[in-house]
Design a protein around this motif. Sequence first.
Motif, PDB file in Angstrom:
ATOM      1  N   THR A 174       0.775  -1.183   0.192  1.00 30.79           N
ATOM      2  CA  THR A 174      -0.023   0.224   0.075  1.00 30.79           C
ATOM      3  C   THR A 174       0.756   1.481   0.333  1.00 30.79           C
ATOM      4  O   THR A 174       0.582   2.240  -0.455  1.00 30.79           O
ATOM      5  CB  THR A 174      -0.866  -0.235   1.349  1.00 30.79           C
ATOM      6  OG1 THR A 174      -0.294   0.537   2.432  1.00 30.79           O
ATOM      7  CG2 THR A 174      -2.418  -1.432   1.266  1.00 30.79           C
ATOM      8  N   HIS A 183       0.137  -8.814   0.801  1.00 32.77           N
ATOM      9  CA  HIS A 183      -0.180  -9.128  -0.093  1.00 32.77           C
ATOM     10  C   HIS A 183       0.999  -9.695  -0.972  1.00 32.77           C
ATOM     11  O   HIS A 183       1.304  -9.972  -2.696  1.00 32.77           O
ATOM     12  CB  HIS A 183      -0.059  -7.165  -0.648  1.00 32.77           C
ATOM     13  CG  HIS A 183      -1.610  -6.431  -0.341  1.00 32.77           C
ATOM     14  ND1 HIS A 183      -2.584  -6.957  -1.276  1.00 32.77           N
ATOM     15  CD2 HIS A 183      -1.689  -5.641   0.157  1.00 32.77           C
ATOM     16  CE1 HIS A 183      -4.092  -6.693  -0.076  1.00 32.77           C
ATOM     17  NE2 HIS A 183      -2.810  -5.700   0.376  1.00 32.77           N
ATOM     18  N   VAL A 205      -3.805  -3.301  -5.751  1.00 29.50           N
ATOM     19  CA  VAL A 205      -3.884  -3.179  -4.245  1.00 29.50           C
ATOM     20  C   VAL A 205      -4.122  -1.253  -4.798  1.00 29.50           C
ATOM     21  O   VAL A 205      -2.295  -1.103  -4.815  1.00 29.50           O
ATOM     22  CB  VAL A 205      -2.509  -3.627  -3.202  1.00 29.50           C
ATOM     23  CG1 VAL A 205      -2.750  -3.277  -2.727  1.00 29.50           C
ATOM     24  CG2 VAL A 205      -2.958  -5.807  -3.809  1.00 29.50           C
TER      25      VAL A 205
END
Length: 551
Positions: free
Chosen positions: A307, A334, A411
């Motif tokens: 992120t 992730h 994402v």
Amino acid sequence: MTLYQLWHKEIPIVEADNTDILIIGAGIAGITAALELLDSGKRILILDRDEATNFGGLAKEAFGGMALCGTPLQRINGIKDDPELMLRDWLSFADFSADDKWPRYWAEAYAYRNKTDVYQWLRQQGVQFFPAVNWVERGEFMPGNSVPRYHIVWGTGWELVRVLEQKLRHHPKAGNLKMAFRHRVDGFDSSNDRICGVTGQNEATGQPFQYQADITIVATGGINGNLEKVRQNWPPTWGEVPTTILNGSHRYSDGLLHDAAQALGASVTHLDWQWNYAAGIQHPQPRMPAHGLSLIPPKSALWMDATGRRIGPHPLVTGFDTHGLCQRICELPHGYTWQVMNRKIARKEMSISGSEHNAAFRDKKPVTFMKEILLGNDRLYDYLTSQCPDVVTAHSLEELGEKMNSLTPEVTVDTAGMICDVRHYDKVIDRGEAFHNDDQLRRIEHARRWKGDKVRTLKYQKIDDLNAYPLVAIREFIISRKSMGGIHTDNHCRVLDAAGNALSGLYAIGEAAGFGGGGANGKRSLEGTFLSLCVLTGRVAARSIRGEQNP
């Protein structure tokens, strides 16, 4: 015929033959064993699945670093080291259990024998090492290398293979050596409780083959070129397997012979002890599925999660604990990360592991190499920013966040949060060295105390620095590299069954044997222990086959 063609000329053999010693795999372990065994006057046959031009295996692609202690180069660099200190550091990282008898044996053997059996032997063959000794895997929460030990072959692994291959080709008994490429070994033959040869297929012609031998040596590498096996044997402490894993191993390190050995009753141990890297990027010119390049990440870059937020509170910094980096990244949601930096940091601190992208070092051009170290590597920077799909550049943090989001729309990158993290880090630098309470800055300061790192690490470089623009963000994945577990072997490199008994006629060396004993490095490596353990196990196996009692 050119010298290159001579080195890579395949020696013709028939598809059904016998020999004294059969070596499966023409990597550095197999080459070393063959070179030592030629002195015995035995007939030797090397079978390799790859093309003849790729003779040398993964070693040919490697940067060529070796962890060595007590060498003249350490003394020249003012480094005090000895086997006892190396072994203490090794055991700290390895975390062996009480059951790891043979892995620990090989750790001890390496600590006490690497100078004579690896360093001095390679020097006798004509291998040269770069004068500077690097300091890697220093340890983060447990002791790693207490002193610099990372010796690099001058010319990279490419040169290491070239020198040893020359020795093979010009050996006085080279007529006893045959080599066949594009030969995939599928299984072993046995008779009267003894391994007596192999079966497989010539992938160039599609024809099956069978070879008989008194002794068979497995030197086929590990499992890490087979991403399915990597996933099946994922380290349990690393959490879920990332969706994307890149392949930085050899495409034929697929574990086929591990399975074949197990079918015979051989013990295979610790396949979850893997040496992967945290900063893999997609190869712009892939030569196999999921082909990746392993970056040596800049210490001055900020390591962010998917992120775009800085990983912490304890930041990720390379050079201290590679295993720990991978574990922490795999614990994130992730399975991939970003590194955010600027052009100045990238040019000065970033490199790609291996011989392919270190041309000046590989081709032994000292002036060009030193220019790149001291002034920055524009060639590498231009290559990454113009060709690599995982690299974006921008002229503001806002633009950088937009480009990161366009690369990974699944994402969302928190651009505002990323900007906040970058500016907070830069403000700590602005306060002055006396007020640096950021652990990344402390680690940079520690790294720069060693001259080898000082010339490659900037002194407290801010990220959002207009004089260092453009900004750079690199998306990084876990990249598979080496297997630290493997076929269980004893001190003679003989393959063992589950009860600890040797399988007659069968040996394993190098990565196929977990670099000795089925796991000589343990759970972590001091780095640079792979090529050198291939040399050591190759030499020990040869001495044992020659009948030496203490190989």
